[in-house]
Motif scaffolding. Structure first.
Motif, short mmCIF file in Angstrom:
data_model
loop_
_atom_site.label_atom_id
_atom_site.label_comp_id
_atom_site.label_asym_id
_atom_site.label_seq_id
_atom_site.Cartn_x
_atom_site.Cartn_y
_atom_site.Cartn_z
N UNK A 45 -8.67 -11.79 -20.20
CA UNK A 45 -7.77 -11.07 -21.14
C UNK A 45 -7.10 -10.62 -21.75
N UNK A 46 -5.87 -10.52 -20.21
CA UNK A 46 -4.77 -10.08 -19.79
C UNK A 46 -3.65 -11.16 -20.89
N UNK A 65 -13.88 -19.26 -25.56
CA UNK A 65 -13.50 -18.03 -25.34
C UNK A 65 -13.55 -17.17 -26.77
N UNK A 66 -14.02 -18.49 -27.57
CA UNK A 66 -14.58 -17.49 -29.07
C UNK A 66 -15.07 -15.38 -28.91
N UNK A 67 -16.01 -16.92 -28.46
CA UNK A 67 -17.07 -14.94 -27.30
C UNK A 67 -16.50 -14.18 -26.39
N UNK A 68 -15.28 -14.45 -26.17
CA UNK A 68 -15.10 -13.48 -25.08
C UNK A 68 -13.78 -12.81 -25.98
N UNK A 69 -13.01 -13.54 -26.92
CA UNK A 69 -11.87 -12.75 -27.98
C UNK A 69 -12.80 -12.12 -29.00
N UNK A 71 -15.73 -10.72 -27.91
CA UNK A 71 -16.58 -9.24 -27.09
C UNK A 71 -15.28 -8.00 -27.42
N UNK A 72 -13.57 -8.66 -26.98
CA UNK A 72 -12.16 -8.03 -27.34
C UNK A 72 -11.85 -7.45 -28.63
N UNK A 73 -12.64 -8.25 -29.73
CA UNK A 73 -11.96 -7.60 -30.98
C UNK A 73 -10.86 -8.11 -31.09
N UNK A 74 -11.28 -9.34 -31.39
CA UNK A 74 -9.90 -10.27 -31.41
C UNK A 74 -10.53 -11.83 -32.28
N UNK A 75 -11.56 -11.86 -32.90
CA UNK A 75 -11.96 -12.37 -33.77
C UNK A 75 -11.57 -13.18 -34.55
N UNK A 76 -10.41 -12.48 -34.91
CA UNK A 76 -9.78 -13.10 -36.66
C UNK A 76 -9.15 -14.39 -37.12
N UNK A 79 -5.20 -14.74 -33.22
CA UNK A 79 -5.38 -14.76 -31.09
C UNK A 79 -6.88 -16.18 -30.57
N UNK A 80 -5.70 -15.56 -29.39
CA UNK A 80 -6.02 -16.94 -28.27
C UNK A 80 -5.65 -16.56 -26.99
N UNK A 81 -6.14 -16.79 -25.74
CA UNK A 81 -6.20 -16.55 -24.74
C UNK A 81 -4.60 -17.70 -24.53
N UNK A 82 -3.80 -17.12 -23.88
CA UNK A 82 -2.70 -17.84 -23.31
C UNK A 82 -3.05 -19.09 -22.58
N UNK A 83 -4.06 -18.48 -22.12
CA UNK A 83 -4.82 -19.60 -20.03
C UNK A 83 -5.18 -20.53 -20.79
#
Length: 98
Positions: A45-46, A65-69, A71-76, A79-83
């Motif tokens: 999540x960095x 990735x959707x599940x992880x976002x 979990x981070x509260x970034x599921x709007x 947001x994305x994981x750049x990697x």
């Protein structure tokens, strides 16, 4: 090989990357750390970014990735994981606030 433009806010830093490049490749283009990367595999999540424009140019997030976002509260949806993103057009992003 065609290149696509990634714009990093706030500073409007523009970086050209080859078509299909992972956003982690910006480290090869600039000496400073513009996006923090940790594991590079979508597990830490960095590298959470907020997509300001060009979401379709970053590909679709996979279910992990959707599940992880979520979990981070970034599921709007902005947001994305750049990697996990591959650049296939112009996009504008900023590092998400912690």
């Amino acid at each position: 090989m065609p290149h696509n433009k990634l714009t990093l806010m706030p500073g409007r830093i523009e970086i050209l990357l080859p078509e299909g490049s992972c956003l982690t490749d910006i480290e090869n283009e600039r000496p400073e750390q513009l996006i923090p990367f940790g594991c590079r595999s979508g597990a830490c999540g960095a590298c959470v970014i907020e997509v300001l424009d060009g979401a379709a140019s970053l590909g679709e997030p996979d279910p992990d990735e959707r599940d992880f976002l979520e979990d981070l509260g970034r599921d709007d949806g902005s947001h994305r994981l750049a990697c996990q993103c591959r650049l296939a057009g112009a996009a504008t992003v900023r590092v998400a606030q912690q």
